[in-house]
Design an enzyme around this catalytic site. Structure first.
Site, PDB file in Angstrom:
ATOM      1  N   PHE A  88     -23.978 -12.249  24.530  1.00  0.00           N
ATOM      2  CA  PHE A  88     -23.492 -11.129  23.706  1.00  0.00           C
ATOM      3  C   PHE A  88     -23.836 -11.437  22.241  1.00  0.00           C
ATOM      4  CE2 PHE A  88     -20.584 -11.857  27.278  1.00  0.00           C
ATOM      5  CZ  PHE A  88     -20.669 -10.651  27.966  1.00  0.00           C
TER       6      PHE A  88
ATOM      7  N   CYS B  77       0.837  -1.203   0.000  1.00  0.00           N
ATOM      8  CA  CYS B  77       0.000   0.000   0.000  1.00  0.00           C
ATOM      9  C   CYS B  77       0.868   1.247   0.000  1.00  0.00           C
ATOM     10  CB  CYS B  77      -0.920  -0.003   1.223  1.00  0.00           C
ATOM     11  SG  CYS B  77      -1.936   1.480   1.356  1.00  0.00           S
TER      12      CYS B  77
ATOM     13  N   CYS C  76     -11.963 -11.373  20.862  1.00  0.00           N
ATOM     14  CA  CYS C  76     -11.271 -10.345  20.084  1.00  0.00           C
ATOM     15  C   CYS C  76     -10.114  -9.757  20.875  1.00  0.00           C
ATOM     16  CB  CYS C  76     -12.242  -9.261  19.636  1.00  0.00           C
ATOM     17  SG  CYS C  76     -13.119  -8.438  20.983  1.00  0.00           S
TER      18      CYS C  76
ATOM     19  N   GLU D 283     -28.440 -10.031  24.807  1.00  0.00           N
ATOM     20  CA  GLU D 283     -27.689  -8.883  24.315  1.00  0.00           C
ATOM     21  C   GLU D 283     -28.155  -7.636  25.060  1.00  0.00           C
ATOM     22  OE1 GLU D 283     -25.531  -6.193  22.890  1.00  0.00           O
ATOM     23  OE2 GLU D 283     -25.157  -8.149  21.977  1.00  0.00           O
TER      24      GLU D 283
END
Length: 510
Positions: free
Chosen positions: A362, A138, A467, A383
């Site tokens: 979640f 890039c 994550c 949630e």
């Protein structure tokens, strides 16, 4: 690490507006909801975090020492990877993290910031490169903060992420998996289906549209983005041109780009009313490029049509055999191909039978919930964000799925007894799917520990989608205390060319 999202780029010097919060405001697009605990007995709703500007772990916190920024530190040989993909070595008894350096390389480094226990630096010159180094593909890589690993070939990036995940599980969680799953990945370019860009108005009247620079609020103008879907890349030039012709001075602060199954969408966040001529030219742009365009007035009041009429639009994405609808500002995964593989692997690890009950915590709009429902007797998705729960119910009804229940509840505030009453302890839970935000699922695992010790519910299988390897390692240790073993773990390369690591782990009750 700087964001790809390009926040707070509406001033001539790239700094946030006065009186503003550089971490707040703006669209909720692309941000994963994180429940916020009650304060003084009053619920405060949900806090959003952005997953479109990822890193492996939260930055290390240490007392800062006044730095001599950009000072040349000397020559070094890099010893190994750090947890976030930087090169690691030592200087004067401190750990030295060097951005852009690879293990085995001899380099010179310049100071970025000095702390009491460690020093952050960047590569100044590469004296002896290693074979894994490659020329970044890039043109914006040297300045843009969106990608951190383009100087490493993709195969090595993936191996590094897998190694880092296993090290953190062992070092911080004290657990070692019985097996390592093959990494789930996609093409390393043109994978991203959504992005948030900042707008920077120059003193000469020109406009820059792009992402934040590394460790800076300044916007890097982007002509094209290597990782962005081609259908979104083609919108950059016309949007930039439209911004350059704005009648309203500095009216638009951010631009959201979202790719749906059959269309692309543009969301413009503006702090001032747009001129009629600007709206007319925007309508022409939408027609010419066959895309949807919505406005987001300042204050997070929702989206409007170009005429100012409030709207509640839907986009869609394919999830294997299902088609899920979502609001443009909902959290959804940015890598559709990895998402499909991720859901398929979760189903394989859950190994469900038609008589079983599953808990999806979640759950968002039902990315896992609805596929799970096709393989079991009942699934309960919980949630905190009510709008996403509504979207889950909406999708279930449209798809004719009747055995998926969606519940709006803040898991961070929920007591063990409340959660047990909600899921129905008399019926039992056979498996749990956990997909928490970066903070992890410590509170929920506390309830699981009590279930197991009291011989209540006691799910045999837990699939944990993470994550953040650091909180996964912490939670893995807690699950081990509850009697679960780490059967399998593997990397989900949701964000190629970045240091962010998503992963999936299977825990089995002994």
């Amino acid at each position: 690490m700087s964001n790809r999202n390009g926040k707070s780029g509406n001033s001539s010097n790239g700094k946030p507006p006065k009186g503003g919060n550089s971490k707040g405001g703006g669209s909720l697009l692309g941000k994963k909801p994180r429940p916020k605990k009650e304060a003084g007995g009053q619920k405060e709703g949900s806090v959003y975090i952005r997953d479109d500007a990822p890193r492996m772990n939260a930055a290390r916190v240490a007392e800062k020492v006044l730095p001599q920024t950009n000072k040349r530190l000397g020559e070094f040989t890099i010893e190994r990877w750090s947890h976030d993909g930087r090169g690691l070595t030592h200087i004067d008894g401190k750990t030295l993290f060097v951005s852009g350096a690879l293990p085995g390389e001899r380099i010179t480094a310049r100071l970025v910031e000095e702390h009491s226990r460690f020093i952050e630096a960047r590569v100044d010159e590469i004296l002896e490169p290693v074979a894994e180094r490659r020329e970044p593909p890039c043109a914006h890589y040297a300045r843009c903060g969106g990608c951190q690993l383009q100087h490493i070939d993709p195969a090595t990036q993936l191996a590094m992420k897998q190694q880092s995940l296993l090290q953190q599980l062992q070092n911080w969680g004290g657990v070692v998996p019985k097996r390592v799953l093959p990494a789930i990945s996609s093409a390393s370019v043109a994978y991203r289906s959504r992005a948030r860009l900042g707008v920077w108005y120059e003193a000469d009247g020109s406009v820059s549209l792009g992402f934040r620079q590394l460790q800076s609020n300044t916007i890097t103008p982007i002509e094209t983005c290597l990782v962005l879907a081609p259908e979104l890349n083609v919108l950059l030039a016309p949007v930039r041109q439209w911004l350059g012709n704005l009648r309203g001075n500095k009216a638009v602060t951010h631009v959201e780009l979202v790719r749906s199954k059959n269309t692309s969408a543009i969301i413009l966040r503006h702090t001032k009313k747009l001129a009629e001529a600007d709206l007319a030219s925007l309508a022409v742009l939408a027609s010419e490029y066959a895309c949807q365009v919505w406005l987001e007035p300042n204050g997070n009041v929702g989206l409007t049509q170009l005429d100012g009429t409030a709207c509640d639009p839907r986009l869609v994405y394919d999830l294997n055999a299902l088609e899920l609808a979502f609001h443009p500002q909902d959290f959804t995964q940015v890598n559709p191909l990895v998402n499909q593989q991720m859901v398929a692997q979760a189903l394989e690890l859950l190994a469900l039978t038609p008589s079983q009950r599953v808990l999806d915590l979640f759950c968002g709009i039902g990315n896992f919930t609805l596929p799970i429902a096709q393989q079991c007797a009942e699934v309960i998705g919980i949630e905190a964000v009510e709008s996403m729960v509504a979207r889950g119910r909406e999708n279930a009804g449209r798809l004719g799925i009747v055995n998926a229940a969606f519940v709006a509840a803040n898991l961070a505030n929920m007591t063990h007894t409340q959660l047990q009453r909600l899921v129905g302890s008399e019926q039992g839970i056979d498996a749990i799917l956990l997909d928490p935000p970066r903070d992890g699922a410590k509170d929920i695992i506390g309830s699981i520990q009590r279930w197991v010790s009291g011989k209540q519910l006691s799910p045999k299988r837990i699939v944990y989608v993470s994550c953040n390897p650091a909180t996964l390692a912490r939670d893995a240790a807690l699950l081990a205390e509850a009697g679960y073993s780490l059967d399998a773990v593997g990397v989900l390369d949701m964000f190629p060319h970045t240091s962010h690591v998503e992963s999936m782990a299977l825990f089995l009750l002994k």
